[in-house]
Design a protein around this motif. Structure first.
Motif, PDB file in Angstrom:
ATOM      1  N   PHE A  96      25.652  50.206  47.887  1.00 10.35           N
ATOM      2  CA  PHE A  96      26.675  51.202  48.741  1.00 10.35           C
ATOM      3  C   PHE A  96      28.085  51.035  48.467  1.00 10.35           C
ATOM      4  O   PHE A  96      28.918  50.137  47.874  1.00 10.35           O
ATOM      5  N   SER A  97      28.598  52.352  47.955  1.00  8.23           N
ATOM      6  CA  SER A  97      29.765  52.062  47.179  1.00  8.23           C
ATOM      7  C   SER A  97      30.194  53.985  48.163  1.00  8.23           C
ATOM      8  O   SER A  97      29.362  54.663  48.136  1.00  8.23           O
ATOM      9  N   VAL A  98      31.607  53.466  47.865  1.00 11.38           N
ATOM     10  CA  VAL A  98      32.487  55.237  48.035  1.00 11.38           C
ATOM     11  C   VAL A  98      33.522  55.574  47.273  1.00 11.38           C
ATOM     12  O   VAL A  98      34.039  54.549  47.387  1.00 11.38           O
ATOM     13  N   ASP A  99      33.520  57.096  47.009  1.00 10.46           N
ATOM     14  CA  ASP A  99      34.806  57.370  46.325  1.00 10.46           C
ATOM     15  C   ASP A  99      35.677  58.395  46.509  1.00 10.46           C
ATOM     16  O   ASP A  99      34.843  59.670  47.573  1.00 10.46           O
ATOM     17  N   LEU A 100      36.770  58.304  46.500  1.00  8.97           N
ATOM     18  CA  LEU A 100      37.834  59.531  47.089  1.00  8.97           C
ATOM     19  C   LEU A 100      38.590  59.601  45.897  1.00  8.97           C
ATOM     20  O   LEU A 100      39.359  59.419  45.241  1.00  8.97           O
ATOM     21  N   ILE A 101      38.884  61.034  45.474  1.00  8.31           N
ATOM     22  CA  ILE A 101      38.902  60.950  43.893  1.00  8.31           C
ATOM     23  C   ILE A 101      39.535  62.923  44.278  1.00  8.31           C
ATOM     24  O   ILE A 101      39.153  63.382  44.819  1.00  8.31           O
ATOM     25  N   TYR A 102      41.093  63.218  43.770  1.00  9.55           N
ATOM     26  CA  TYR A 102      41.805  63.698  43.468  1.00  9.55           C
ATOM     27  C   TYR A 102      41.294  63.952  42.018  1.00  9.55           C
ATOM     28  O   TYR A 102      41.517  63.473  40.753  1.00  9.55           O
ATOM     29  N   GLY A 103      41.238  65.373  41.541  1.00 12.23           N
ATOM     30  CA  GLY A 103      40.901  66.642  40.603  1.00 12.23           C
ATOM     31  C   GLY A 103      41.807  67.963  40.152  1.00 12.23           C
ATOM     32  O   GLY A 103      41.754  68.437  41.564  1.00 12.23           O
ATOM     33  N   ARG A 104      42.075  68.435  39.371  1.00 12.02           N
ATOM     34  CA  ARG A 104      42.818  69.029  39.036  1.00 12.02           C
ATOM     35  C   ARG A 104      41.870  69.909  37.559  1.00 12.02           C
ATOM     36  O   ARG A 104      41.176  69.742  36.805  1.00 12.02           O
ATOM     37  N   ASN A 105      41.442  71.285  38.408  1.00 17.18           N
ATOM     38  CA  ASN A 105      41.367  72.588  37.430  1.00 17.18           C
ATOM     39  C   ASN A 105      39.673  72.005  36.820  1.00 17.18           C
ATOM     40  O   ASN A 105      38.820  71.943  35.665  1.00 17.18           O
ATOM     41  N   ILE A 106      38.811  71.340  37.456  1.00 16.74           N
ATOM     42  CA  ILE A 106      37.175  70.367  37.102  1.00 16.74           C
ATOM     43  C   ILE A 106      36.575  71.281  37.234  1.00 16.74           C
ATOM     44  O   ILE A 106      34.906  71.229  36.378  1.00 16.74           O
ATOM     45  N   SER A 107      36.674  72.553  37.885  1.00 19.17           N
ATOM     46  CA  SER A 107      35.675  73.699  37.347  1.00 19.17           C
ATOM     47  C   SER A 107      36.021  74.450  36.292  1.00 19.17           C
ATOM     48  O   SER A 107      35.263  76.008  36.392  1.00 19.17           O
ATOM     49  N   GLY A 108      37.234  74.560  35.581  1.00 21.32           N
ATOM     50  CA  GLY A 108      37.518  75.361  34.867  1.00 21.32           C
ATOM     51  C   GLY A 108      38.549  77.197  35.816  1.00 21.32           C
ATOM     52  O   GLY A 108      38.315  77.950  35.333  1.00 21.32           O
ATOM     53  N   GLU A 109      39.331  76.357  36.777  1.00 18.96           N
ATOM     54  CA  GLU A 109      39.186  77.647  37.754  1.00 18.96           C
ATOM     55  C   GLU A 109      40.582  77.344  38.317  1.00 18.96           C
ATOM     56  O   GLU A 109      41.522  78.245  39.099  1.00 18.96           O
ATOM     57  N   ASN A 110      41.626  76.026  37.839  1.00 16.40           N
ATOM     58  CA  ASN A 110      43.024  75.633  38.103  1.00 16.40           C
ATOM     59  C   ASN A 110      43.145  75.846  38.641  1.00 16.40           C
ATOM     60  O   ASN A 110      44.225  75.990  39.631  1.00 16.40           O
ATOM     61  N   ALA A 111      42.418  75.330  40.160  1.00 19.69           N
ATOM     62  CA  ALA A 111      42.826  74.889  41.440  1.00 19.69           C
ATOM     63  C   ALA A 111      42.633  73.269  41.198  1.00 19.69           C
ATOM     64  O   ALA A 111      42.558  72.727  40.889  1.00 19.69           O
ATOM     65  N   ASN A 112      43.129  72.666  42.742  1.00 22.79           N
ATOM     66  CA  ASN A 112      43.324  71.497  42.814  1.00 22.79           C
ATOM     67  C   ASN A 112      41.617  70.649  43.649  1.00 22.79           C
ATOM     68  O   ASN A 112      41.552  71.435  44.421  1.00 22.79           O
ATOM     69  N   TRP A 113      41.279  69.855  43.563  1.00 20.66           N
ATOM     70  CA  TRP A 113      40.435  69.276  44.491  1.00 20.66           C
ATOM     71  C   TRP A 113      40.411  68.298  44.804  1.00 20.66           C
ATOM     72  O   TRP A 113      41.058  67.198  44.232  1.00 20.66           O
ATOM     73  N   ILE A 114      40.202  67.661  45.675  1.00 24.40           N
ATOM     74  CA  ILE A 114      39.053  66.730  46.510  1.00 24.40           C
ATOM     75  C   ILE A 114      37.495  66.127  46.793  1.00 24.40           C
ATOM     76  O   ILE A 114      37.273  67.233  47.308  1.00 24.40           O
ATOM     77  N   THR A 115      37.183  65.493  46.393  1.00 25.37           N
ATOM     78  CA  THR A 115      36.396  64.621  46.293  1.00 25.37           C
ATOM     79  C   THR A 115      35.821  63.574  47.125  1.00 25.37           C
ATOM     80  O   THR A 115      36.807  62.497  46.648  1.00 25.37           O
ATOM     81  N   LEU A 116      34.822  63.235  47.854  1.00 26.79           N
ATOM     82  CA  LEU A 116      34.449  61.945  48.750  1.00 26.79           C
ATOM     83  C   LEU A 116      32.795  61.916  47.648  1.00 26.79           C
ATOM     84  O   LEU A 116      32.348  63.032  48.282  1.00 26.79           O
TER      85      LEU A 116
END
Length: 240
Positions: free
Chosen positions: A199-219
């Motif tokens: 098992f592993s878990v990720d916590l990720i911050y992203g910017r514009n990750i799908s081409g929409e100029n937004a900030n993203w948080i991913t779990l």
């Protein structure tokens, strides 16, 4: 996409969990894993992804995956399916460049319409047992607007403890688009915690990750099903 596949807004990728820049390594033949993640953007866009994959060996190990994505973009919901096949061409090693090849596409889950097609070469250079640099380059065809893009990416992984790994990556697609942010560079950074082989878990911050100029948080999470008696993955590749 693992892709590097940087698909238009509302699409997903899967390279190493929710990260976009893929490494050249694949698992051992007979191993499987299930990656899943939830992503939320500052503009209320949302994505829920499940990506099961297994490595088979018809003549050489090939990783087959089937990503499904339920997404909301600009208040509209979509459901897509993305099959992909990946094969390692040259193995990675410390001080040696290894590379792979993968290809696939995405389809509308309701209509069956082919939305995109892609082909990518991931390359990995391992600096030592705990650090590596990943390079991606390839082609993406967005059939919804009938345009072709050059896909690119670079990422850095550092396993700084036995259970923690930091990743930073920049990626994107070059070409013509009516929306400038679609062809602007994209960015992600995150931490992976892997307490055991399964098992592993990720916590990720992203910017514009799908081409929409937004900030993203991913779990995200990954559940692995290794080959019984095989060498632990992080011993074989040096990474989590």
């Amino acid at each position: 996409m693992a892709i590097l596949a940087w698909l238009p807004a509302g699409e997903a990728w899967a390279a190493n969990g929710a990260y976009a820049v893929d490494a050249a390594d694949i698992g051992e033949a007979g191993s499987c894993k299930v990656e899943s993640w939830l992503s939320a953007a500052s503009n209320t866009d949302f994505s829920a992804v499940a990506n099961p994959s297994c490595v088979v060996n018809p003549f050489k190990p090939v990783e087959l995956s089937m990503l499904t994505n339920r997404a909301r973009s600009d208040s509209e919901w979509s459901a897509t399916i993305q099959p992909k096949a990946k094969m390692n061409i040259a193995p990675t090693g410390v001080g040696r460049l290894g590379f792979s090849f993968y290809a696939g596409g995405s389809f509308d889950a309701l209509t069956g319409e082919n939305l995109t097609a892609f082909a990518v070469v991931p390359a990995t250079f391992r600096l030592n047992e705990n650090m590596r640099v990943n390079f991606n380059g390839g082609w993406l065809w967005d059939r919804s607007v009938d345009r072709h893009f050059l896909a690119y990416g670079i990422g850095f992984d550092w396993k700084f403890t036995e259970t923690l790994q930091w990743t930073i990556e920049a990626f994107g697609q070059a070409g013509q688009s009516d929306t400038p942010s679609v062809v602007q560079p994209r960015f992600q950074t995150g931490l992976r915690y892997r307490p055991n082989e399964i098992f592993s878990v990720d916590l990720i911050y992203g910017r514009n990750i799908s081409g929409e100029n937004a900030n993203w948080i991913t779990l995200g999470t990954t559940i692995r099903f290794p080959v019984p008696g095989s060498q632990p993955e992080h011993h074989r590749t040096g990474h989590l």
